[in-house]
Design a protein around this motif. Structure first.
Motif, PDB file in Angstrom:
ATOM      1  N   PRO A 211       0.826  -1.196   0.000  1.00  0.00           N
ATOM      2  CA  PRO A 211       0.000   0.000   0.000  1.00  0.00           C
ATOM      3  C   PRO A 211       0.866   1.253   0.000  1.00  0.00           C
ATOM      4  N   GLY A 212       0.407   2.231  -0.776  1.00  0.00           N
ATOM      5  CA  GLY A 212       1.093   3.518  -0.793  1.00  0.00           C
ATOM      6  C   GLY A 212       2.240   3.605  -1.752  1.00  0.00           C
TER       7      GLY A 212
ATOM      8  N   LYS B   7      -8.237  -0.754  12.470  1.00  0.00           N
ATOM      9  CA  LYS B   7      -8.065   0.544  13.104  1.00  0.00           C
ATOM     10  C   LYS B   7      -8.764   1.644  12.326  1.00  0.00           C
ATOM     11  N   GLU B   8      -9.082   2.684  13.021  1.00  0.00           N
ATOM     12  CA  GLU B   8      -9.736   3.835  12.414  1.00  0.00           C
ATOM     13  C   GLU B   8      -8.750   4.572  11.520  1.00  0.00           C
ATOM     14  N   ARG B   9      -9.249   5.082  10.385  1.00  0.00           N
ATOM     15  CA  ARG B   9      -8.404   5.803   9.451  1.00  0.00           C
ATOM     16  C   ARG B   9      -9.122   7.067   8.979  1.00  0.00           C
ATOM     17  N   GLU B  10      -8.336   8.092   8.638  1.00  0.00           N
ATOM     18  CA  GLU B  10      -8.891   9.289   8.008  1.00  0.00           C
ATOM     19  C   GLU B  10      -8.920   9.066   6.494  1.00  0.00           C
TER      20      GLU B  10
ATOM     21  N   ALA C 290      -6.018   7.377   2.450  1.00  0.00           N
ATOM     22  CA  ALA C 290      -6.165   7.026   3.863  1.00  0.00           C
ATOM     23  C   ALA C 290      -4.937   7.524   4.594  1.00  0.00           C
ATOM     24  N   ASP C 291      -5.176   8.386   5.582  1.00  0.00           N
ATOM     25  CA  ASP C 291      -4.068   9.008   6.313  1.00  0.00           C
ATOM     26  C   ASP C 291      -3.094   9.670   5.342  1.00  0.00           C
ATOM     27  N   HIS C 292      -3.683  10.295   4.314  1.00  0.00           N
ATOM     28  CA  HIS C 292      -2.954  11.095   3.310  1.00  0.00           C
ATOM     29  C   HIS C 292      -2.066  10.260   2.391  1.00  0.00           C
ATOM     30  N   LYS C 293      -2.311   8.958   2.326  1.00  0.00           N
ATOM     31  CA  LYS C 293      -1.591   8.094   1.392  1.00  0.00           C
ATOM     32  C   LYS C 293      -2.591   7.425   0.461  1.00  0.00           C
ATOM     33  N   PRO C 294      -2.245   7.266  -0.831  1.00  0.00           N
ATOM     34  CA  PRO C 294      -3.174   6.602  -1.761  1.00  0.00           C
ATOM     35  C   PRO C 294      -3.278   5.111  -1.454  1.00  0.00           C
ATOM     36  N   VAL C 295      -4.504   4.617  -1.364  1.00  0.00           N
ATOM     37  CA  VAL C 295      -4.716   3.204  -1.060  1.00  0.00           C
ATOM     38  C   VAL C 295      -5.569   2.490  -2.118  1.00  0.00           C
TER      39      VAL C 295
END
Length: 790
Positions: free
Chosen positions: A29-30, A225-228, A283-288
């Motif tokens: 990922p990322g 876990k929770e993600r932005e 997600a958390d400012h990374k492309p997923v």
């Protein structure tokens, strides 16, 4: 647990071929490659569950359970098995999904001997999440048990021996493997969410100045876990970013954005403009995850004044299509699906009804790109089953909508069991499902019963009474679309719905069911039937008819009949009949497309083989103002079209020339617009047959190089001048030199009306393919296909 290994000791296993192992390398990922979608069609084993001895074959998808004869009403039914070894390693935070586009019609799936799911329904996709079933560091086995026996709870429900079409068997559409991050955009069907799941695009306000709509993206978080989470997306060259949401572990959310495109390029049958929406999940400012959705922008309106596309009142010229090929049934390639769409467009049609079931996604994609309006259809024909059948029908409606809702070509949703005695409750519920899934103003349902729940009434022409049929219909407030015409009313003279009871009623003088071998007079009769019926339908334009769809485009097999249903304007091998020329002539010459394989613009076709048995009265089809006919370069007549009782309301009546008597030689027709020649056609009396000419039907779509494909190979019996000998029926033998292909079909095969046909099925196309054809007394025909020549 049920698996083949349980039968060891009782059965002898014979291995025919080794199994290919597929390996997949997936990025973390990322790292920029956040979604990997790989073809999963190769390396399968297959067996029919028919004897005490299991005989495995190595096969490639799409695959049919059995190669059938040309005419089949007793196709193979039973249980078959498919297996595939899967060598797949996932990194932390990745998930893997296998998606089946179509399995006929009940599938039980195991992964590593653990039962995963059962899917009922042969025409729509289903997916499995194999992440938690994988054994890391060892070989994994995917196993599918497929059953296509009669089942009254799986649409169409009706037993195949009394069914008007055939549904064959096997994993007959593509399978793919997707590897994603554990935060990903869902599959719309797999998510099973009302008005959500996957990507949903809909433009609710459309004009030439601006188009406004919505974008819904359904995202699932399978981590703990929770993600932005938010999305970036690009449309029409502009970048956008959504709001950020906190997405808890093992939960999902739908992000909705408003869309706006200024001066949009509008989709229509004449100009099928498409847009791509590139979506990136962060997600958390990374492309997923990343996905590109293709759609179109158009405004459709069904009003008291008619049917409007982008503000233009439109009478829809349509046809019906069954998705089968001879011998291989439904198991055809994406490219073959596209070629059928090209043929429909070439025939002068701007619409296709998917009779009587949802068809391949590749065919819908072709309709998007070529500008072919689609009436999407619930599976059904003259049958309503019990509560389980009804529940499966409701779910099929949901799945069909979720799979196909972003296709700009889909204008109408036939949430109706064709020619079936549906209850009020069923019709109301079917429409309620559509309204819930797509609660937008320009979503139109269609039903063969004139029921208040439906937006459009779609009877067949024969459901009305001759001679007016539906032209003076006063029974309801809905607009009328003639969903089938040109066949049954001539075949059984309105004998009713029970086709099987009247299967021996056909008379040569009136029926539209004519094989190409039926001869010139009967093929001309078929064309006249379609002309008369088309003309009749046009009389209804002023009283509420918005279009029609003839029955049908291609000949096909039926479960209950011992012959091909031959009312197609092209035969089962996709070779046109005279009726094809009539429909081509009804497309205005001003409609220009410029697509590969599409013959648009002005046309003229002479509807005769011009032999000693030909009528001296010659019909010429054209969309031009004036036509001149020459016989052996002497002018017979130059004339305008004439409106007899069969052409009172046609846009382009045919031209009829009376030559008085037959004279061998060449007929040449020239079509004129404003005094200028715009098209020409010639027909020549054939001499003695001397040779075979070989050709391949690509319809503007090149042979697929890295996947399986299937195309028709034609051996044409011709004279020394290359003229088709239309009454020749000699036996032709085909031969093949290729490591990557096989011939399928009768071989040797008798020519029909001068053309012998066989199927060429490739596994891939990286090397030269050589095909030859021989026949007694003929020079050999040869065809070489090379990847470099495409």
């Amino acid at each position: 647990m049920i698996n083949l290994d349980m039968r060891q000791g009782l059965l002898t296993t014979i291995w025919i071929a080794a199994v290919a192992v597929c390996s997949f390398q997936c990025s973390a990922p990322g790292e920029g490659n956040t979604r990997s979608v790989t073809g999963f069609n190769e390396g399968w084993k297959f067996t029919r569950d028919t004897t005490e001895t299991i005989i495995w074959e190595e096969v490639q998808l799409p695959h049919t359970v059995q190669i059938e004869p040309l005419v089949v009403n007793d196709m193979w039914q039973g249980t078959s098995w498919y297996e595939k070894d899967v060598d797949l390693s996932l990194q932390d935070g990745q998930r893997a999904f296998v998606r089946f586009e179509g399995v006929m019609h009940e599938a039980d799936v195991w992964f590593n001997d653990r039962f995963v799911t059962q899917h009922q329904g042969g025409y729509l996709p289903f997916s499995i999440d194999i992440t938690d079933y994988l054994d890391e560091g060892s070989s994994n086995t995917l196993r599918v048990r497929v059953n296509n026996e009669n089942n009254p709870v799986i649409p169409p429900g009706k037993a195949i021996e009394v069914l008007d079409f055939s549904y064959y068997g096997g994993i007959y559409r593509d399978v793919t493997l997707s590897v994603t991050d554990d935060i990903y955009i869902t599959d719309a069907v797999h998510a099973n969410q009302v008005n959500s799941g996957g990507v949903l695009v809909h433009f609710t306000e459309v004009s030439s100045e601006v188009a406004k709509g919505i974008l819904k993206v359904h995202i699932k978080n399978d981590s703990h876990k929770e993600r932005e989470v938010y999305i970036n997306y690009k449309l029409d060259g502009k970048d956008y970013t959504s709001e950020t949401v906190r997405l808890a572990g093992e939960s999902d959310t739908t992000l909705m954005q408003t869309l706006e495109v200024k001066s949009p390029r509008l989709w229509s049958p004449q100009s099928p403009e498409l847009y791509e929406i590139a979506i990136e999940v962060m997600a958390d400012h990374k492309p997923v995850d990343q996905l590109i959705e293709t759609t179109g922008i158009r405004k459709i309106e069904l009003t008291d004044d008619g049917f409007f596309i982008n503000g233009k009142n439109t009478f829809i010229r349509g046809t019906n299509r069954h998705q089968e090929y001879p011998y291989v049934g439904y198991a055809i390639s994406d490219a073959a699906q596209y070629r059928d769409a090209v043929k429909i467009k070439n025939a002068g049609f701007d619409m296709v009804r998917l009779s009587h079931y949802p068809q391949d996604e590749a065919f819908l994609k072709a309709c998007d790109e070529l500008g072919i309006i689609v009436m999407n259809c619930l599976t059904g024909w003259q049958f309503v089953g019990n509560e389980a059948f009804v529940a499966n029908s409701y779910q099929e409606i949901r799945d069909m909508i979720r799979r196909d809702r972003n296709h700009p070509s889909v204008f109408f949703w036939e949430v109706s069991l064709n020619e079936s005695g549906m209850s009020d409750e069923f019709m109301v519920m079917a429409n309620d499902i559509l309204d819930a899934e797509l609660p937008y103003q320009d979503i139109y349902s269609a039903g063969w019963i004139d029921h208040p729940s439906y937006d459009l009434f779609i009877p067949a022409r024969q459901h009305g009474k001759s001679p007016d049929y539906w032209n003076n219909y006063q029974g309801g407030v809905r607009k009328v679309f003639i969903a089938e015409y040109g066949d049954w009313e001539y075949y059984a003279q309105n004998a009713g719905f029970n086709q099987k009871a009247f299967e021996d009623l056909a008379e040569e003088a009136r029926t539209s069911r004519q094989l190409r071998s039926a001869g010139e007079q009967r093929l001309q009769q078929q064309a006249l039937n379609y002309q008369e019926a088309t003309n009749s339908n046009r009389k209804g334009r002023d009283v509420g008819t918005i279009g029609d769809a003839n029955w049908l485009m291609f000949d096909y097999n039926r479960g209950y009949a011992d012959d091909l249903e031959a009312s197609g304007i092209s035969d089962v091998f996709r070779i046109p009949k005279f009726a094809h020329s009539f429909y081509r002539s009804q497309r205005p010459a001003a409609e220009q497309y410029g697509f590969a394989g599409i013959a648009d613009g002005s046309m003229v076709d002479i509807a005769t083989f011009w032999t000693e048995s030909s009528s001296p009265v010659v019909k010429v089809y054209s969309n031009a103002d004036e036509v001149a006919l020459y016989l052996n370069e002497e002018l017979v007549e130059k004339k305008l079209a004439e409106r007899d009782i069969y052409a009172t309301d046609l846009d382009f009546p045919p031209f009829v020339f009376d030559l008085g008597e037959f004279e061998a030689g060449t007929l040449r027709a020239e079509a004129f617009v404003n005094g200028e020649v715009v098209a020409s056609d010639t027909v020549t009396t054939a001499l003695e047959p001397t040779k075979l000419g070989l050709s391949v039907d690509l319809s503007g779509v090149a042979l697929t190089t890295e996947r399986s494909d299937v195309v028709f190979i034609y051996a044409t019996v011709v004279d020394q001048n290359g003229t088709l000998v239309s009454d020749d029926s000699r036996e032709v033998t085909f031969a093949l030199q290729s490591e990557e292909a096989e011939l399928i079909g009768e071989n040797p095969v008798r020519a029909e009306a001068g053309i012998a046909t066989i199927l060429l099925r490739t596994t891939r196309f990286t090397k030269e393919i050589k095909i030859t054809a021989t026949a007694e007394g003929m020079s050999e025909g040869e065809l070489i296909l090379s990847p470099e020549m495409q």
